[in-house]
Design an enzyme around this catalytic site. Structure first.
Site, PDB file in Angstrom:
ATOM      1  N   CYS A  68      41.845  41.011  49.035  1.00 27.32           N
ATOM      2  CA  CYS A  68      41.717  39.019  48.514  1.00 27.32           C
ATOM      3  C   CYS A  68      42.646  38.601  49.007  1.00 27.32           C
ATOM      4  O   CYS A  68      41.721  37.313  49.469  1.00 27.32           O
ATOM      5  CB  CYS A  68      42.143  39.359  47.079  1.00 27.32           C
ATOM      6  SG  CYS A  68      41.225  40.743  45.921  1.00 27.32           S
TER       7      CYS A  68
ATOM      8  N   HIS B 156      43.641  32.453  45.394  1.00 27.54           N
ATOM      9  CA  HIS B 156      42.684  33.506  44.704  1.00 27.54           C
ATOM     10  C   HIS B 156      42.057  33.009  43.189  1.00 27.54           C
ATOM     11  O   HIS B 156      43.316  33.117  42.770  1.00 27.54           O
ATOM     12  CB  HIS B 156      43.235  34.840  45.480  1.00 27.54           C
ATOM     13  CG  HIS B 156      42.493  35.780  44.930  1.00 27.54           C
ATOM     14  ND1 HIS B 156      41.366  35.725  45.920  1.00 27.54           N
ATOM     15  CD2 HIS B 156      42.280  36.840  44.068  1.00 27.54           C
ATOM     16  CE1 HIS B 156      40.094  37.208  45.186  1.00 27.54           C
ATOM     17  NE2 HIS B 156      41.382  37.528  44.218  1.00 27.54           N
TER      18      HIS B 156
ATOM     19  N   ASN C 135      35.184  36.580  40.895  1.00 26.57           N
ATOM     20  CA  ASN C 135      36.615  36.720  42.358  1.00 26.57           C
ATOM     21  C   ASN C 135      35.784  37.292  43.306  1.00 26.57           C
ATOM     22  O   ASN C 135      34.565  38.125  43.320  1.00 26.57           O
ATOM     23  CB  ASN C 135      36.661  38.051  41.789  1.00 26.57           C
ATOM     24  CG  ASN C 135      38.165  38.329  42.565  1.00 26.57           C
ATOM     25  OD1 ASN C 135      38.121  38.039  43.638  1.00 26.57           O
ATOM     26  ND2 ASN C 135      38.898  39.607  42.115  1.00 26.57           N
TER      27      ASN C 135
HETATM   28  O1  UT7 Z   1      41.270  39.714  43.081  1.00 24.35           O
HETATM   29  C1  UT7 Z   1      42.230  41.171  43.078  1.00 24.35           C
HETATM   30  C2  UT7 Z   1      43.669  41.401  42.320  1.00 24.35           C
HETATM   31  N1  UT7 Z   1      42.476  41.459  40.765  1.00 24.35           N
HETATM   32  C3  UT7 Z   1      42.801  41.215  39.264  1.00 24.35           C
HETATM   33  O2  UT7 Z   1      44.277  39.682  39.372  1.00 24.35           O
HETATM   34  C4  UT7 Z   1      41.941  41.447  38.432  1.00 24.35           C
HETATM   35  C5  UT7 Z   1      43.280  41.716  37.352  1.00 24.35           C
HETATM   36  N2  UT7 Z   1      43.026  42.167  35.649  1.00 24.35           N
HETATM   37  C6  UT7 Z   1      42.419  41.013  34.783  1.00 24.35           C
HETATM   38  O3  UT7 Z   1      42.449  39.928  35.512  1.00 24.35           O
HETATM   39  C7  UT7 Z   1      42.405  41.140  33.763  1.00 24.35           C
HETATM   40  O4  UT7 Z   1      42.858  43.213  33.483  1.00 24.35           O
HETATM   41  C8  UT7 Z   1      40.514  41.879  33.428  1.00 24.35           C
HETATM   42  C9  UT7 Z   1      39.855  40.915  33.450  1.00 24.35           C
HETATM   43  C10 UT7 Z   1      39.686  42.788  34.318  1.00 24.35           C
HETATM   44  C11 UT7 Z   1      40.314  42.253  31.605  1.00 24.35           C
HETATM   45  O5  UT7 Z   1      41.346  41.374  30.603  1.00 24.35           O
HETATM   46  P1  UT7 Z   1      42.238  42.145  29.598  1.00 24.35           P
HETATM   47  O6  UT7 Z   1      42.096  40.681  28.945  1.00 24.35           O
HETATM   48  O7  UT7 Z   1      42.994  42.804  30.583  1.00 24.35           O
HETATM   49  O8  UT7 Z   1      41.389  42.811  29.230  1.00 24.35           O
HETATM   50  P2  UT7 Z   1      41.480  44.589  29.154  1.00 24.35           P
HETATM   51  O9  UT7 Z   1      41.144  45.264  29.785  1.00 24.35           O
HETATM   52  O10 UT7 Z   1      43.076  44.840  28.463  1.00 24.35           O
HETATM   53  O11 UT7 Z   1      40.292  44.845  27.546  1.00 24.35           O
HETATM   54  C12 UT7 Z   1      40.427  44.106  26.566  1.00 24.35           C
HETATM   55  C13 UT7 Z   1      39.392  44.897  25.541  1.00 24.35           C
HETATM   56  C14 UT7 Z   1      39.163  45.913  25.613  1.00 24.35           C
HETATM   57  O12 UT7 Z   1      38.157  46.977  24.541  1.00 24.35           O
HETATM   58  P3  UT7 Z   1      39.286  47.484  23.415  1.00 24.35           P
HETATM   59  O13 UT7 Z   1      40.117  48.685  24.105  1.00 24.35           O
HETATM   60  O14 UT7 Z   1      40.795  46.527  23.102  1.00 24.35           O
HETATM   61  O15 UT7 Z   1      38.718  47.667  22.076  1.00 24.35           O
HETATM   62  C15 UT7 Z   1      38.257  47.114  26.636  1.00 24.35           C
HETATM   63  O16 UT7 Z   1      37.034  47.887  26.277  1.00 24.35           O
HETATM   64  O17 UT7 Z   1      38.009  44.001  26.244  1.00 24.35           O
HETATM   65  C16 UT7 Z   1      37.077  45.952  26.494  1.00 24.35           C
HETATM   66  N3  UT7 Z   1      36.410  44.594  27.459  1.00 24.35           N
HETATM   67  C17 UT7 Z   1      35.107  44.022  27.211  1.00 24.35           C
HETATM   68  N4  UT7 Z   1      34.959  43.734  26.407  1.00 24.35           N
HETATM   69  C18 UT7 Z   1      33.299  43.501  26.529  1.00 24.35           C
HETATM   70  C19 UT7 Z   1      36.423  45.306  29.132  1.00 24.35           C
HETATM   71  N5  UT7 Z   1      35.479  44.546  29.958  1.00 24.35           N
HETATM   72  C20 UT7 Z   1      34.325  43.699  28.650  1.00 24.35           C
HETATM   73  C21 UT7 Z   1      33.483  43.020  28.454  1.00 24.35           C
HETATM   74  N6  UT7 Z   1      32.862  42.501  27.789  1.00 24.35           N
HETATM   75  N7  UT7 Z   1      33.133  42.986  30.543  1.00 24.35           N
END
Ligand code: UT7
Length: 327
Positions: A114, A254, A284
């Site tokens: 990225c 970004h 992204n």
């Molecule tokens: O571009 C280069 C760098 N990339 C980044 O900087 C990305 C960095 N990471 C992020 O932006 C975030 O970590 C994500 C957007 C990928 C994820 O967001 P989060 O707030 O960290 O969510 P999480 O992974 O902690 O998941 C929270 C919950 C989980 O459920 P439980 O375990 O709490 O029941 C996931 O299973 O959300 C669930 N979940 C979803 N639910 C609905 C994960 N993906 C989805 C989805 N739809 N698409």
């Protein structure tokens, strides 16, 4: 300080649009979750027969047109991408072919995930200042949805496809890159990776069966580093230019997550009105995000000659960086 300026910008987004509501129909997710957790509403998807160089060529034509030059006036082509047409030849060489450039200029790709466009901008500035070339076609482009694991809802909702190009050349006036800052930490490479397809894990039936040619990301870990390094990049680039957030006319970060952008502008003291937010409609697009957002800002009249522009990036590697430009 580098006495270089961007004289043309252009971007291209593939025609097909996939909304969060479309995704709701095929997997266990919701528009609400995606919008509130990431800021994304929709993303563009390249056609089956559309490779990265095809969309670069379309963006490049617009950038070349804005710069008031012809493809034959370009001295070097650089394409930042993690989704090249092929492992080799470089996507930049295919772009050279598509643009009908037969002057045998050098062409190569930059691999900094990225952060690739910003890395490319710093490399371009050094080459122009060093007298190697006068005018560079610098592009960032991805067809990320071709390496997306559509069975993994935690990553597949995040990415999109598109290309952004810029013409970078010597500056005789006030326009310049006032400061730059870049870094990497290879110890963290496994946290955001396409595991298979390279020399570490060559393609096999097993790697295909296990979806190892797609993006694998430890989302929470990447998020923490992204917030920290985006803040650091903004503050350090501003410090090196002897400026503060108050001096910034436009900030283009970004776009990986709206919450990362919000945390960064809070730290840097930049208001949301002066921040480019494109993640809602492009998602992204890795190395393409900054040049596409830049092109949108230029064409919307949000950036005028003399303005102070701040860019920051963060991505796989990990890699990161920032730059302050006098537009
Ligand atoms: O571009 C280069 C760098 N990339 C980044 O900087 C990305 C960095 N990471 C992020 O932006 C975030 O970590 C994500 C957007 C990928 C994820 O967001 P989060 O707030 O960290 O969510 P999480 O992974 O902690 O998941 C929270 C919950 C989980 O459920 P439980 O375990 O709490 O029941 C996931 O299973 O959300 C669930 N979940 C979803 N639910 C609905 C994960 N993906 C989805 C989805 N739809 N698409």
């Amino acid at each position: 300080m580098f006495k270089v300026k961007i004289t043309g910008t252009g971007s291209y987004l593939p025609k097909k649009v996939l909304t969060n509501f479309d995704l709701e129909k095929t997997m266990d997710t919701s528009d609400e979750w995606i919008r509130t957790r990431t800021g994304i509403r929709e993303r563009h998807i390249a056609a089956d027969d559309e490779a990265t160089s095809d969309i670069v060529a379309k963006a490049a034509e617009k950038a070349i047109d804005m710069a008031g030059i012809t493809p034959k006036d370009i001295d070097l082509i650089m394409v930042a991408t993690i989704t090249p047409d092929n492992a080799f030849p470089a996507t930049a060489c295919w772009v050279q072919k598509h643009l009908g450039i037969d002057t045998e200029i050098p062409a190569f790709d930059i691999g900094a995930a990225c952060s690739g466009y910003l890395y490319g901008l710093i490399v371009s500035a050094g080459m122009i200042e060093g007298g190697l070339v006068d005018r560079i076609l610098l592009c960032g482009a991805e067809t990320l949805t071709k390496i997306t694991n559509w069975d993994d809802r935690s990553t597949c909702v995040l990415f999109g496809d598109g290309a952004g190009c810029t013409v970078v050349e010597k500056s005789d006036g006030d326009s310049a890159i006032l400061s730059s800052y870049w870094g990497a930490d290879g110890r963290l490479g496994d946290l955001l990776i396409q595991p298979a397809g390279g020399s570490r894990m060559p393609a096999s039936h097993k790697t295909v069966d296990e979806n190892l040619h797609t993006v694998s990301m430890a989302g929470n870990d990447v998020y923490k580093y992204a917030v920290s390094k985006m803040k650091e990049s903004a503050m350090e680039a501003l410090r090196r230019a002897n400026l503060t957030g108050d001096d910034v006319d436009l900030y283009i970060p970004h776009q990986a997550n709206i919450r990362i952008i919000e945390a960064t502008i809070k730290r840097a003291g930049i208001p949301m009105e002066k921040t480019s937010v494109t993640i809602d409609h492009i998602a992204n697009i890795s190395a393409a995000t900054v040049p596409i957002s830049l092109d949108e800002a230029v064409r919307e009249g949000r950036l005028n000659r003399g303005d102070i522009l701040l860019l920051t990036v963060f991505g796989g590697g990990f890699t990161w960086g920032g730059a302050v430009l006098k537009w």
